[in-house]
Design an enzyme around this catalytic site. Structure first.
Site, PDB file in Angstrom:
ATOM      1  N   ASP A  37       0.869  -1.162   0.000  1.00  0.00           N
ATOM      2  CA  ASP A  37       0.000   0.000   0.000  1.00  0.00           C
ATOM      3  C   ASP A  37       0.916   1.225   0.000  1.00  0.00           C
ATOM      4  OD1 ASP A  37      -3.234   0.615   1.561  1.00  0.00           O
ATOM      5  OD2 ASP A  37      -2.116   1.716   0.046  1.00  0.00           O
TER       6      ASP A  37
HETATM    7  C1  GLC Z   1      -4.202   4.366  -0.345  1.00  0.00           C
HETATM    8  C2  GLC Z   1      -5.147   3.231   0.025  1.00  0.00           C
HETATM    9  C3  GLC Z   1      -5.217   2.146  -1.012  1.00  0.00           C
HETATM   10  C4  GLC Z   1      -5.060   2.770  -2.373  1.00  0.00           C
HETATM   11  C5  GLC Z   1      -3.639   3.275  -2.482  1.00  0.00           C
HETATM   12  C6  GLC Z   1      -3.360   3.952  -3.833  1.00  0.00           C
HETATM   13  O1  GLC Z   1      -3.485   4.746   0.780  1.00  0.00           O
HETATM   14  O2  GLC Z   1      -4.942   2.604   1.280  1.00  0.00           O
HETATM   15  O3  GLC Z   1      -6.463   1.465  -0.838  1.00  0.00           O
HETATM   16  O4  GLC Z   1      -5.327   1.822  -3.380  1.00  0.00           O
HETATM   17  O5  GLC Z   1      -3.302   4.148  -1.423  1.00  0.00           O
HETATM   18  O6  GLC Z   1      -4.141   5.086  -3.965  1.00  0.00           O
END
Ligand code: GLC
Length: 746
Positions: free
Chosen positions: A293
Site C-alpha cells: 500500500d
Molecule cells: C491508499 C489506500 C489504497 C489505495 C492506495 C493507492 O493509501 O490505502 O487502498 O489503493 O493508497 O491510492
C-alpha cells in the site's frame, strides 16, 4: 525500430527453455508456458537495476492518494528502466506520453503498468461499494464493475486497486464504505462478482483491467475503528472472518493483491511472510503479484519493526511484497542487499516474473498503446448506457428502513419542501474514492425531483451544513415546510466523512441536522428522511420520530433521478443492509453472527449478556430492508431431517407477494450449528436468492444444503464439518425465526 526489436527478442524467446515461477499453480489462472518462456528470456536480458525498476511504482503528481511525496523525474526514471509502474496518471493522452518514453527511449522497452483506484466507477460514478453491496444483486455488482473497467481501460488504466474486500464490523472505521460489509460469506460473493466484472474473460481485451484484492489482511479489524490502527485477533477469527473474501477473489482469478497498512498480531502486514508468501503464494498458489500500500514498506520503521530503510526494504521484499508503491526503498536498497548476499537475484527474478506475467496477460507487450485511444476514450466515458445503469445500480442500492404510509409519494403532489445539505449537492453525491468522477456531472435530488414532477412547486432550503452549530438556515427551511404538502429531508454525511483516514467516534447525523429534522417533524406533515452516508449511523431517535426513512448511501452520478424513482414509486426499493446498524456507538462491534455466550442476551433478565442503558439488539439487523409491498414467507420444509456425508438436503419455502405492487425480495438462508468442538455463531449466512413477484403471486424457493456448507475451523483448526444438530433459518433478514431442524451424521 522499437517494434522490430521487441518482435525479434520475443521470437528468440520461443526457442529458449522456461522455468515457470514457483508455486503459481492456482487453478483460477494456469500459467501460460509461452508467456513464461518470454519472461525467462527477458529476464536474461535485464540488468539487476532494470529488474529492480520493475518493482518500483510511483504516483503521478496530479492526485495524491497518500501522504505527500517528493517530486521525481518520472520520464528519466522510465528511460533508465528504473520505474515499472505508475499510479494516479489519468487519460489516454497522459498515459500514452509516458508509455512512449518506455517503449521508444528505454533499453528494453518494457511497457509501463498504470494503476488507479477505480473503486465505484471511473468517470460514471456508481454508489459507494457498501451501497452497491446493499443491492444483494451480484449481477448488478458485476455489471457496475464491468462498466467501471470499460471506462478506466478506455482512459489508459491497466489495473484498479479494487475490490476492497476487507470485512468490516466497526462502523467507526471510515473505510467501511469501501467494502461489502460484515459478512464473510456475502463479502466473498461480492469479491468474486467485482473481480469478474473488472477482469472479464481476458485481461488483454480493451475493456478489462487487472483487479487487486485489498488490503491483505484484516485491515477492517483496526482497534476502536481507528484507521491504520493495530489489529490483534485470533487465528480463528483471521481464518473465519477476514481471509475468506481474499480466497474468493483468488478463486475468481484476481491478478494482484495489495498488502494492508496494519500490524497483525505484532507484525506489520508488509512483513508477514507467513501470510503473504507461505499462505497466499505457496499454499493458495497465487501466481500474480503483491503490491504494497502507499508507502507501507517504509512505514515499517514507524511501526517499530524496521530500524532502517534498508531493513524495511529487506523485510518487505522477503515477505512477498513484489512491488513497492511510493516508499522508494526497493529502488534505493535492493541492489545493495543483493550485493550483500541478503537477497538472492533469483528472488528478484521471481518478483519481476510475477509482474511481467500480468503485463503480458494484459497484452501490453503485444500492443503497449492498446489502452491509449483518445477517440475510444471519448466514446466510453459517461456513455449514456453507463449512466442508465448507474441509475439502476443506485435504485437497487437503496434500503427502505421505515415507512409508515408516507412512501411512495403521489405524483399528484402540488408542493414539496426539499430540505437539507444533500438536497442540492453534486459533490457529495459521488462519495469518497470518486475516481475521475466530476461533480458537475452528478444529478442532485433537487434536479431528480424537478425532472419527475415538472409541475409541482418544489420549495428548496438547505437548512444547515454538515458541520458546525449554525441554525440560521432553520427559519427558511421551516417556512418552506409550512408551505408544502410533503417534507423530504436530504441529510447525512458529506463525502469526506467516510473513507480512508476518516474514522468517527460519533455516528449520529453531524452538525445541526438532527435538530433541523426534529424541528421539521413538529409540523406534523408527511415527512421522509433520505439518508446519504458512508457507514451505519446511530439514528434510533429518527426511527422513533420520523415516519419514513430511505437509506440512499452516497449514490453516485445518477443519485438524484434514482432517489426520485424510489420516492415516487417508479422503483420499489429492494435493498438489504450488508452491515448492522447499531443503536449507539457503545454497542460496537455488533454483528449478527455473534456467539450465544453462557448467558445469552436477554434484556429482561439481569444475569445475562446485556447493557443496563440500552437494548442489546441492533436498530436494524444485517439483511434488513423493507419494500412498498409485503411478502409472506412460509416455515422452511426439509427434504429430510438428517443427512450423511454424501447426502444433501433441500430446503423449500413458499413466498407470496401479499401487497398490491410488484416487488423483489432477497431471501436469505442462515444455518446454526448447535454444538461443536468450538462454540459456533448463533447463525451464519449460507445462501441468498432474489425473488421478483407480481401482486398476489406465490412461488416456492429451494435451497440446497451440503455437508461442505457446514464445515468450519474446528478446535484443531481443521476445516471440516462435524456431526450434530443444526437449525436452518430462512427469511427476509438475519433476525428471521422461520426455522427447521436437521442433523448431520458422519
Ligand atoms: C491508499 C489506500 C489504497 C489505495 C492506495 C493507492 O493509501 O490505502 O487502498 O489503493 O493508497 O491510492
Amino acid at each position: 525500430m522499437a517494434k522490430n526489436f521487441l518482435r525479434i527478442f520475443l521470437a528468440v524467446t520461443l526457442l529458449s527453455g522456461c522455468k515457470a515461477g514457483q508455486q503459481a499453480n492456482h487453478p483460477s489462472y494456469p500459467l501460460d508456458p509461452v508467456i513464461e518462456k518470454k519472461i525467462d528470456s527477458l529476464l536474461k536480458l535485464m540488468t539487476l537495476e532494470e529488474k529492480i525498476g520493475q518493482l518500483n511504482q510511483l504516483s503521478g503528481m496530479g492526485e495524491l492518494t497518500g501522504p505527500s511525496i517528493a517530486s521525481s523525474d518520472h520520464a528519466q526514471l522510465i528511460r533508465q528502466g528504473l520505474l515499472g509502474s505508475m499510479l494516479n496518471v489519468n487519460g489516454a493522452k497522459a498515459t500514452r506520453q509516458l508509455q512512449e518514453i518506455a517503449i521508444n527511449e528505454s533499453r528494453l522497452k518494457i511497457p509501463l503498468l498504470f494503476g488507479y483506484d477505480v473503486i465505484h466507477g471511473y468517470k460514471t460514478i456508481f454508489p459507494i461499494p457498501l451501497g452497491e453491496a446493499a443491492s444483494f444483486d451480484l449481477e448488478a455488482i458485476e455489471q457496475a464493475s464491468r462498466i467501471a473497467a470499460t471506462e478506466a481501460a478506455a482512459a489508459g488504466q491497466h489495473w484498479t486497486f479494487a475490490p476492497m474486500v476487507d470485512i468490516a464490523r466497526d462502523p467507526r472505521w471510515g473505510r467501511v464504505m469501501e467494502g461489502a460489509g460484515e459478512d464473510p460469506f456475502y463479502g466473498s460473493l461480492v469479491a468474486k462478482a467485482r473481480v469478474k466484472g473488472f477482469q472479464g474473460k481476458n485481461l488483454a481485451d480493451k475493456n478489462t483491467i487487472a483487479a487487486c484484492a485489498k488490503h491483505f489482511v484484516a485491515y477492517g479489524g483496526a482497534m476502536a475503528g481507528r484507521d491504520y490502527n493495530t489489529v490483534d485477533i485470533s487465528e480463528r477469527t483471521l481464518y473465519e472472518v477476514y481471509l475468506p473474501p481474499f480466497q474468493a477473489a483468488l478463486d475468481a482469478g484476481v491478478a494482484t493483491f495489495m498488502v494492508a497498512f496494519n500490524e497483525l498480531n505484532g507484525i506489520p502486514m508488509s512483513a508477514h511472510k507467513d501470510l503473504n508468501v507461505d499462505l497466499l503464494k505457496k499454499t493458495w498458489g497465487f501466481g500474480g503479484f503483491m503490491v504494497s500500500d502507499w508507502g507501507s514498506v517504509g512505514e515499517m520503521i514507524a511501526h517499530g519493526y524496521s530500524a532502517t530503510p534498508e531493513d524495511a526494504a529487506l523485510a518487505g521484499f522477503k515477505a512477498g511484497v513484489d512491488m513497492d508503491m511510493e516508499s522508494r526503498l526497493y529502488v534505493a536498497h535492493l541492489k545493495n542487499l543483493v550485493e550483500k548476499g541478503l537477497v538472492n537475484e533469483k528472488e528478484i527474478d521471481e518478483a519481476v516474473r510475477r509482474i511481467l506475467r500480468i503485463k503480458f496477460r494484459l497484452g501490453l507487450f503485444d500492443d503497449p498503446f492498446r489502452y491509449c485511444d483518445t477517440i475510444y476514450e471519448k466514446e466510453m466515458l459517461l456513455n449514456p448506457r453507463h449512466l442508465e445503469f448507474a441509475k439502476i445500480s443506485a435504485c437497487k442500492s437503496m434500503v427502505l428502513l421505515k415507512n409508515q404510509e408516507v412512501l411512495p409519494l403521489s405524483r399528484e403532489i402540488k408542493s414539496i419542501a426539499l430540505i437539507g445539505p444533500m438536497a442540492d449537492n453534486q459533490q457529495d453525491m459521488l462519495g469518497t474514492w470518486q475516481g475521475q468522477g466530476e461533480a458537475h456531472h452528478a444529478i442532485t435530488l433537487l434536479s431528480g425531483i424537478k425532472q419527475k414532477l415538472p409541475h409541482a412547486r418544489i420549495l428548496y432550503a438547505k437548512g444547515c451544513d454538515f458541520t458546525g452549530n449554525d441554525k440560521t438556515g432553520f427559519a427558511e427551511a421551516l417556512n418552506a415546510a409550512r408551505n408544502a404538502e410533503v417534507i423530504v429531508v436530504a441529510a447525512g454525511e458529506s463525502a469526506m466523512m467516510s473513507g480512508e483516514a476518516l474514522s468517527r467516534t460519533q455516528l449520529d447525523l453531524p452538525g445541526m441536522q438532527k435538530d433541523l429534522i426534529i424541528e421539521l417533524s413538529k409540523l406534523g406533515k408527511p415527512m421522509v428522511v433520505v439518508l446519504f452516508n458512508g457507514r451505519p449511523l446511530t439514528i434510533e431517535w429518527m426511527d422513533q420520530s420520523i415516519p419514513a426513512i430511505l437509506e440512499a448511501w452516497l449514490p453516485g452520478t445518477m443519485g438524484g433521478p434514482a432517489i426520485a424513482d424510489v420516492l415516487f414509486g417508479d422503483y420499489n426499493p429492494s435493498g438489504k443492509l450488508p452491515i448492522t446498524f447499531p443503536r449507539n456507538v457503545g454497542q460496537i462491534p455488533l454483528f449478527y453472527y455473534h456467539k450465544n455466550t453462557g448467558r445469552p442476551t436477554n434484556d429482561a433478565q439481569r444475569y445475562t449478556s446485556r447493557y443496563i442503558d440500552s437494548p442489546s439488539t441492533p436498530l436494524y439487523p444485517f439483511g434488513y430492508g423493507l419494500s412498498y409491498t409485503t411478502f409472506e414467507i412460509s416455515t422452511p420444509e426439509l427434504s429430510a431431517t438428517s443427512m450423511g456425508p454424501s447426502d444433501s438436503l433441500l430446503v423449500s419455502v413458499k413466498i407470496k407477494n401479499t401487497g398490491n405492487r410488484k416487488g423483489s425480495e432477497a431471501l436469505q438462508m442462515y444455518i446454526q450449528d448447535k454444538f461443536g468442538s468450538v462454540n459456533r455463531p448463533v447463525r451464519e449466512l449460507k445462501a441468498i436468492k432474489r425473488v421478483d413477484l407480481e401482486p398476489g403471486q406465490e412461488t416456492v424457493v429451494k435451497f440446497a444444503i451440503h455437508p461442505s456448507d457446514l464445515a468450519f475451523y474446528t478446535a484443531d483448526m481443521t476445516f471440516k464439518a462435524e456431526p450434530g444438530e443444526f437449525v436452518v433459518f430462512v427469511g427476509s433478514d438475519s433476525n428471521t425465526q422461520l426455522q427447521a431442524g436437521f442433523s448431520l451424521k458422519l
